[in-house]
Design an enzyme around this catalytic site. Structure first.
Site, short mmCIF file in Angstrom:
data_model
loop_
_atom_site.label_atom_id
_atom_site.label_comp_id
_atom_site.label_asym_id
_atom_site.label_seq_id
_atom_site.Cartn_x
_atom_site.Cartn_y
_atom_site.Cartn_z
N CYS A 63 49.05 50.37 39.02
CA CYS A 63 48.11 49.37 39.72
C CYS A 63 47.79 48.65 38.18
O CYS A 63 47.36 49.42 37.10
CB CYS A 63 46.73 49.94 40.48
SG CYS A 63 45.80 48.32 40.78
N TYR A 76 38.80 44.24 45.64
CA TYR A 76 38.15 45.41 44.77
C TYR A 76 38.44 46.62 45.63
O TYR A 76 38.34 46.62 46.75
CB TYR A 76 36.78 45.07 44.46
CG TYR A 76 36.55 43.85 43.53
CD1 TYR A 76 36.62 43.84 42.21
CD2 TYR A 76 36.28 42.52 44.25
CE1 TYR A 76 36.53 42.75 41.40
CE2 TYR A 76 36.00 41.60 43.58
CZ TYR A 76 35.91 41.63 42.15
OH TYR A 76 35.98 40.61 41.31
N THR A 77 38.65 47.70 44.76
CA THR A 77 38.45 49.12 45.14
C THR A 77 37.07 49.70 44.85
O THR A 77 36.64 49.81 43.59
CB THR A 77 39.37 50.10 44.62
OG1 THR A 77 40.74 49.58 45.06
CG2 THR A 77 39.31 51.53 45.23
N HIS A 91 41.51 48.76 50.11
CA HIS A 91 40.61 48.16 49.16
C HIS A 91 39.83 46.86 50.07
O HIS A 91 40.32 47.11 51.30
CB HIS A 91 41.22 47.34 48.04
CG HIS A 91 42.62 46.37 48.37
ND1 HIS A 91 43.69 46.82 48.34
CD2 HIS A 91 42.39 45.11 49.07
CE1 HIS A 91 44.52 45.66 48.73
NE2 HIS A 91 43.75 44.87 49.30
#
Length: 272
Positions: free
Chosen positions: A245, A65-66, A49
């Site tokens: 996640c 954030y991905t 990420h």
């Protein structure tokens, strides 16, 4: 020629310019940032990420954030973000600092990206390199199937891995995703997930659960539990890797104890 990499050094912050902003629904936005040139890629391994950092109300705010784009995309990076508006969540009256900051950005504004970051890299064909911690060298795990449990915005790293697997016709890894949300309208990236499922039904299994289900709902209702894990993740006998996640309480109280009850050992469970 190899494309130029934007994230050359994981310790340096790179300012990237907002070039497009799309309203996906009431609280979700897709932001597109330009890379330094149209020939650049971000340079983010699958499973990793980035961090965004911004000075907000005098404080430095940093959030992971991905992206929903990948290194197949040249010249831009896309983030799909759920905006936590102030006065909408009783527990968080101020809302989300970074998401509201992003929402307030104008086309042409810049924000700082840093990465790659993370302990897991998907190397393809069922092969995962996982570092037990930042200081350790990676342990390679090769699996035939992957179980995934995502909560809310925790879907983004899962989508990144699923896309990498599905786009390689020679990768026979099967993905089983259990995706938990508060309501049906909160399901982030649902069109993308369902398109992948429709195109790759043999390799991608998708199941939802929502806290509050609508009248006619084909999926599960309630928190992730033992039965859902039994029914919708690969069986422990397949020795799958299980990726998680989501909010820490979900992982701690809903995922881990129930995975253990079903027979998935901790060594094969990884939380992003």
């Amino acid at each position: 020629s190899t494309p130029a990499i934007t994230l050359e050094n994981p310790d340096i912050k790179y300012p990237l310019r907002l070039i497009d902003k799309e309203v996906v629904n009431h609280d979700t936005r897709r932001f597109r940032f330009a890379l330094p040139s149209p020939e650049h890629i971000l340079g983010l391994p699958v499973g990793q990420h980035i961090y965004l950092s911004a000075r907000i109300d005098g404080n430095l705010v940093i959030r992971p954030y991905t992206p929903v784009s990948s290194d197949d995309d040249k010249g831009f990076v896309d983030l799909v973000i759920k905006v936590y508006f102030k006065d909408t969540h009783p527990k968080f009256p101020a809302g989300g600092k970074m998401s509201q900051y992003l929402e307030s950005m104008k086309i042409g504004d810049t924000i700082e990206f840093r990465g790659p970051n993370g302990l897991l890299v998907y190397q393809g064909k069922g092969k995962f390199a996982i570092r037990p911690d930042k200081k350790s060298s990676p342990v390679i795990k090769t699996v035939k199937s992957v179980g995934m449990i995502a909560g809310g915005t925790g879907i983004t790293p899962m989508l990144q891995v699923i896309r990498a697997i599905m786009k390689d016709p020679d990768d026979h890894t099967v993905c089983h995703l259990l995706f938990a949300n508060q309501t049906e309208k909160d399901i982030l990236l649902r069109p993308e997930l369902e398109e992948l499922r429709n195109e790759h039904s043999a390799r991608f299994k998708l199941w939802y659960t929502v806290d509050r289900a609508p009248e006619a709902w084909d999926y599960s209702q309630g928190f992730v539990n033992e039965e859902m894990i039994r029914d919708h993740l690969p069986p422990p006998e397949e020795e799958p890797l299980v990726l998680m996640c989501g909010p820490p309480p979900m992982i701690q109280y809903a995922c881990l104890p129930n995975l253990e009850r079903v027979g998935h050992p901790k060594e094969r469970c990884f939380a992003f």
